[in-house]
Design a protein around this motif. Structure first.
Motif, PDB file in Angstrom:
ATOM      1  N   SER A  63       8.808 -26.073  14.765  1.00  0.00           N
ATOM      2  CA  SER A  63       7.945 -25.178  13.993  1.00  0.00           C
ATOM      3  C   SER A  63       8.345 -25.168  12.530  1.00  0.00           C
ATOM      4  O   SER A  63       7.493 -25.241  11.642  1.00  0.00           O
ATOM      5  CB  SER A  63       8.014 -23.756  14.545  1.00  0.00           C
ATOM      6  N   GLN A  66       7.355 -28.479  10.941  1.00  0.00           N
ATOM      7  CA  GLN A  66       5.920 -28.522  10.678  1.00  0.00           C
ATOM      8  C   GLN A  66       5.569 -27.680   9.462  1.00  0.00           C
ATOM      9  O   GLN A  66       4.749 -28.067   8.645  1.00  0.00           O
ATOM     10  CB  GLN A  66       5.137 -28.008  11.891  1.00  0.00           C
ATOM     11  N   GLU A  67       6.213 -26.536   9.345  1.00  0.00           N
ATOM     12  CA  GLU A  67       5.965 -25.667   8.204  1.00  0.00           C
ATOM     13  C   GLU A  67       6.331 -26.378   6.909  1.00  0.00           C
ATOM     14  O   GLU A  67       5.601 -26.328   5.930  1.00  0.00           O
ATOM     15  CB  GLU A  67       6.805 -24.389   8.350  1.00  0.00           C
ATOM     16  N   ARG A  68       7.476 -27.037   6.890  1.00  0.00           N
ATOM     17  CA  ARG A  68       7.905 -27.778   5.694  1.00  0.00           C
ATOM     18  C   ARG A  68       6.940 -28.912   5.386  1.00  0.00           C
ATOM     19  O   ARG A  68       6.602 -29.156   4.238  1.00  0.00           O
ATOM     20  CB  ARG A  68       9.313 -28.329   5.888  1.00  0.00           C
ATOM     21  N   ILE A  69       6.499 -29.624   6.409  1.00  0.00           N
ATOM     22  CA  ILE A  69       5.555 -30.723   6.206  1.00  0.00           C
ATOM     23  C   ILE A  69       4.260 -30.182   5.624  1.00  0.00           C
ATOM     24  O   ILE A  69       3.699 -30.763   4.683  1.00  0.00           O
ATOM     25  CB  ILE A  69       5.316 -31.484   7.528  1.00  0.00           C
ATOM     26  N   MET A  70       3.787 -29.058   6.158  1.00  0.00           N
ATOM     27  CA  MET A  70       2.549 -28.470   5.643  1.00  0.00           C
ATOM     28  C   MET A  70       2.731 -28.014   4.200  1.00  0.00           C
ATOM     29  O   MET A  70       1.820 -28.173   3.381  1.00  0.00           O
ATOM     30  CB  MET A  70       2.101 -27.299   6.526  1.00  0.00           C
ATOM     31  N   GLU A  71       3.883 -27.465   3.863  1.00  0.00           N
ATOM     32  CA  GLU A  71       4.144 -27.067   2.480  1.00  0.00           C
ATOM     33  C   GLU A  71       4.144 -28.278   1.561  1.00  0.00           C
ATOM     34  O   GLU A  71       3.597 -28.228   0.453  1.00  0.00           O
ATOM     35  CB  GLU A  71       5.474 -26.326   2.380  1.00  0.00           C
ATOM     36  N   GLU A  72       4.748 -29.386   2.006  1.00  0.00           N
ATOM     37  CA  GLU A  72       4.759 -30.606   1.196  1.00  0.00           C
ATOM     38  C   GLU A  72       3.341 -31.130   0.993  1.00  0.00           C
ATOM     39  O   GLU A  72       2.973 -31.540  -0.114  1.00  0.00           O
ATOM     40  CB  GLU A  72       5.627 -31.667   1.854  1.00  0.00           C
ATOM     41  N   ILE A  73       2.542 -31.112   2.046  1.00  0.00           N
ATOM     42  CA  ILE A  73       1.155 -31.578   1.932  1.00  0.00           C
ATOM     43  C   ILE A  73       0.387 -30.674   0.979  1.00  0.00           C
ATOM     44  O   ILE A  73      -0.380 -31.149   0.129  1.00  0.00           O
ATOM     45  CB  ILE A  73       0.492 -31.627   3.325  1.00  0.00           C
ATOM     46  N   ASP A  74       0.597 -29.361   1.095  1.00  0.00           N
ATOM     47  CA  ASP A  74      -0.075 -28.428   0.190  1.00  0.00           C
ATOM     48  C   ASP A  74       0.334 -28.670  -1.254  1.00  0.00           C
ATOM     49  O   ASP A  74      -0.507 -28.650  -2.163  1.00  0.00           O
ATOM     50  CB  ASP A  74       0.220 -26.978   0.583  1.00  0.00           C
TER      51      ASP A  74
END
Length: 91
Positions: A63, A66-74
């Motif tokens: 989790s 995934q949160e870090r990946i989503m932050e990087e994508i954002d």
């Protein structure tokens, strides 16, 4: 007949200490007989708890990842939006 009465009278009554000793021996025999079964149950319980802990830990790590990946994508999306499209003329 006199012998029978003498044998019965010769045996002293059980004291509390002797009764306690007999109870402790019975408990010890019970644990000796059932030790393997109890140990197997303890091992199963330990493995179940360990599996649960590993599962919760893995879920938490995934989790957070995934949160870090989503932050990087954002962040990448924000950068691209503010800079505009990259073409050969503005690179």
């Amino acid at each position: 007949m006199a012998e029978r009465g003498a044998e019965g009278a010769a045996k002293p009554p059980m004291t509390e200490a002797h009764k306690h000793l007999l109870r402790r021996r019975q408990e010890l025999d019970y644990w000796k007989k059932n030790a393997e079964r109890i140990r197997r149950g303890n091992v199963r319980t330990g493995l179940a708890i360990a599996a649960f802990v590993v599962g919760v830990f893995s879920y938490t790590i995934m989790s957070v990842k995934q949160e870090r990946i989503m932050e990087e994508i954002d962040n990448e999306a924000r950068i691209h939006i503010t800079r505009g499209p990259r073409t050969g003329a503005n690179s």
